[in-house]
Design a protein around this motif. Structure first.
Motif, PDB file in Angstrom:
ATOM      1  N   TYR A  58       0.797  -1.223   0.000  1.00 58.91           N
ATOM      2  CA  TYR A  58       0.000   0.000   0.000  1.00 58.91           C
ATOM      3  C   TYR A  58       0.833   1.279   0.000  1.00 58.91           C
ATOM      4  N   PHE A  59       1.904   1.301   0.760  1.00 60.87           N
ATOM      5  CA  PHE A  59       2.652   2.536   0.975  1.00 60.87           C
ATOM      6  C   PHE A  59       3.846   2.684   0.033  1.00 60.87           C
ATOM      7  N   THR A  60       4.683   1.657  -0.068  1.00 58.62           N
ATOM      8  CA  THR A  60       5.899   1.777  -0.868  1.00 58.62           C
ATOM      9  C   THR A  60       5.601   1.743  -2.361  1.00 58.62           C
ATOM     10  N   TYR A  61       4.891   0.713  -2.814  1.00 56.52           N
ATOM     11  CA  TYR A  61       4.663   0.525  -4.244  1.00 56.52           C
ATOM     12  C   TYR A  61       3.271   0.933  -4.707  1.00 56.52           C
ATOM     13  N   LYS A  62       2.377   1.268  -3.755  1.00 62.00           N
ATOM     14  CA  LYS A  62       1.032   1.755  -4.064  1.00 62.00           C
ATOM     15  C   LYS A  62       0.267   0.792  -4.972  1.00 62.00           C
ATOM     16  N   VAL A  63       0.266  -0.481  -4.587  1.00 60.57           N
ATOM     17  CA  VAL A  63      -0.492  -1.494  -5.311  1.00 60.57           C
ATOM     18  C   VAL A  63      -1.427  -2.198  -4.341  1.00 60.57           C
ATOM     19  N   LYS A  64      -2.506  -2.718  -4.878  1.00 61.32           N
ATOM     20  CA  LYS A  64      -3.446  -3.483  -4.062  1.00 61.32           C
ATOM     21  C   LYS A  64      -2.884  -4.897  -3.894  1.00 61.32           C
ATOM     22  N   PRO A  65      -2.704  -5.347  -2.650  1.00 65.11           N
ATOM     23  CA  PRO A  65      -2.148  -6.678  -2.444  1.00 65.11           C
ATOM     24  C   PRO A  65      -3.137  -7.774  -2.861  1.00 65.11           C
ATOM     25  N   ALA A 110      21.391  -6.713   6.975  1.00 65.32           N
ATOM     26  CA  ALA A 110      20.565  -7.327   5.922  1.00 65.32           C
ATOM     27  C   ALA A 110      19.824  -6.326   5.038  1.00 65.32           C
ATOM     28  N   ILE A 111      19.702  -5.062   5.448  1.00 65.88           N
ATOM     29  CA  ILE A 111      18.894  -4.080   4.719  1.00 65.88           C
ATOM     30  C   ILE A 111      19.281  -3.932   3.249  1.00 65.88           C
ATOM     31  N   PRO A 112      20.548  -3.735   2.914  1.00 64.53           N
ATOM     32  CA  PRO A 112      20.873  -3.555   1.482  1.00 64.53           C
ATOM     33  C   PRO A 112      20.483  -4.766   0.629  1.00 64.53           C
ATOM     34  N   PHE A 113      20.688  -5.954   1.164  1.00 64.46           N
ATOM     35  CA  PHE A 113      20.319  -7.160   0.433  1.00 64.46           C
ATOM     36  C   PHE A 113      18.808  -7.209   0.205  1.00 64.46           C
ATOM     37  N   THR A 114      18.050  -6.880   1.244  1.00 67.74           N
ATOM     38  CA  THR A 114      16.590  -6.928   1.164  1.00 67.74           C
ATOM     39  C   THR A 114      16.046  -5.922   0.159  1.00 67.74           C
ATOM     40  N   PHE A 115      16.584  -4.712   0.156  1.00 69.82           N
ATOM     41  CA  PHE A 115      16.092  -3.694  -0.780  1.00 69.82           C
ATOM     42  C   PHE A 115      16.289  -4.138  -2.215  1.00 69.82           C
ATOM     43  N   VAL A 116      17.466  -4.597  -2.541  1.00 64.91           N
ATOM     44  CA  VAL A 116      17.772  -4.993  -3.918  1.00 64.91           C
ATOM     45  C   VAL A 116      16.867  -6.144  -4.364  1.00 64.91           C
ATOM     46  N   ILE A 117      16.757  -7.159  -3.538  1.00 59.32           N
ATOM     47  CA  ILE A 117      15.950  -8.327  -3.893  1.00 59.32           C
ATOM     48  C   ILE A 117      14.461  -7.961  -3.938  1.00 59.32           C
ATOM     49  N   SER A 118      13.965  -7.240  -2.932  1.00 53.64           N
ATOM     50  CA  SER A 118      12.551  -6.868  -2.894  1.00 53.64           C
ATOM     51  C   SER A 118      12.168  -6.006  -4.090  1.00 53.64           C
ATOM     52  N   LYS A 119      12.979  -5.031  -4.387  1.00 53.65           N
ATOM     53  CA  LYS A 119      12.704  -4.132  -5.519  1.00 53.65           C
ATOM     54  C   LYS A 119      12.624  -4.933  -6.808  1.00 53.65           C
ATOM     55  N   LYS A 120      13.586  -5.800  -7.013  1.00 52.71           N
ATOM     56  CA  LYS A 120      13.624  -6.591  -8.241  1.00 52.71           C
ATOM     57  C   LYS A 120      12.399  -7.501  -8.361  1.00 52.71           C
ATOM     58  N   ILE A 121      12.067  -8.199  -7.295  1.00 55.81           N
ATOM     59  CA  ILE A 121      10.964  -9.159  -7.350  1.00 55.81           C
ATOM     60  C   ILE A 121       9.605  -8.468  -7.319  1.00 55.81           C
ATOM     61  N   LEU A 122       9.384  -7.559  -6.382  1.00 54.56           N
ATOM     62  CA  LEU A 122       8.065  -6.945  -6.244  1.00 54.56           C
ATOM     63  C   LEU A 122       7.715  -6.021  -7.424  1.00 54.56           C
ATOM     64  N   VAL A 123       8.649  -5.264  -7.897  1.00 56.20           N
ATOM     65  CA  VAL A 123       8.355  -4.371  -9.009  1.00 56.20           C
ATOM     66  C   VAL A 123       8.109  -5.176 -10.276  1.00 56.20           C
ATOM     67  N   ASN A 124       8.871  -6.225 -10.491  1.00 59.38           N
ATOM     68  CA  ASN A 124       8.627  -7.071 -11.656  1.00 59.38           C
ATOM     69  C   ASN A 124       7.274  -7.765 -11.543  1.00 59.38           C
ATOM     70  N   LYS A 125       6.885  -8.187 -10.339  1.00 57.78           N
ATOM     71  CA  LYS A 125       5.589  -8.834 -10.132  1.00 57.78           C
ATOM     72  C   LYS A 125       4.462  -7.841 -10.352  1.00 57.78           C
ATOM     73  N   VAL A 126       4.654  -6.597  -9.878  1.00 58.22           N
ATOM     74  CA  VAL A 126       3.628  -5.567 -10.019  1.00 58.22           C
ATOM     75  C   VAL A 126       3.457  -5.176 -11.479  1.00 58.22           C
ATOM     76  N   ALA A 127       4.568  -5.100 -12.215  1.00 59.08           N
ATOM     77  CA  ALA A 127       4.532  -4.667 -13.610  1.00 59.08           C
ATOM     78  C   ALA A 127       3.864  -5.706 -14.510  1.00 59.08           C
ATOM     79  N   ASN A 128       3.906  -6.970 -14.116  1.00 57.13           N
ATOM     80  CA  ASN A 128       3.334  -8.028 -14.973  1.00 57.13           C
ATOM     81  C   ASN A 128       1.845  -8.109 -14.873  1.00 57.13           C
TER      82      ASN A 128
END
Length: 128
Positions: A58-65, A110-128
């Motif tokens: 809801y907040f970061t990527y503004k998508v409906k879960p 762990a934060i830098p690892f999480t950001f990179v992986i989350s961004k890659k996976i969640l944004v690609n999932k949202v875009a599809n």
């Protein structure tokens, strides 16, 4: 580029809230219920991950879960739990650091690892 900066700032805000929630749950499990520190870590991690899913949706990527995303979301945290659990073990058992402070440091590692992986996976999932 401004979208990336906005998303990163939101991700950091969610990260702080998520870390706070995790830490409170960890302390309750470890000190109130006297659970072993790694068990407390896993319980806190799993509960805070659910909150993180909804906040990031809801907040970061503004998508409906969706239910599908909910079940895919933990895949983005495999690296996070691996890095943070490994760091926690190293800090407490090998470096003999305090069990109260170590989870925060392990989460920061762990934060830098999480950001990179989350961004890659969640944004690609949202875009599809």
């Amino acid at each position: 580029m401004p979208m990336l900066n906005t998303q990163f700032v939101r991700f950091v805000i969610v990260g702080f809230l998520n870390t706070f929630n995790y830490y409170v749950i960890y302390l309750i499990c470890n000190y109130l219920f006297h659970l072993e520190y790694l068990v407390s870590h896993i319980i806190g991690f799993l509960i805070s991950m659910v909150g993180s899913f909804f906040l990031n949706s809801y907040f970061t990527y503004k998508v409906k879960p969706t239910l599908r995303q909910f079940f895919q979301f933990p895949l983005t945290y495999v690296v996070n739990i691996t890095v943070s659990t490994g760091a926690l073990y190293l800090l407490v058992d090998l470096m003999h650091m305090n069990e109260t402070v170590s989870p925060i440091l392990a989460s920061v590692i762990a934060i830098p690892f999480t950001f990179v992986i989350s961004k890659k996976i969640l944004v690609n999932k949202v875009a599809n």
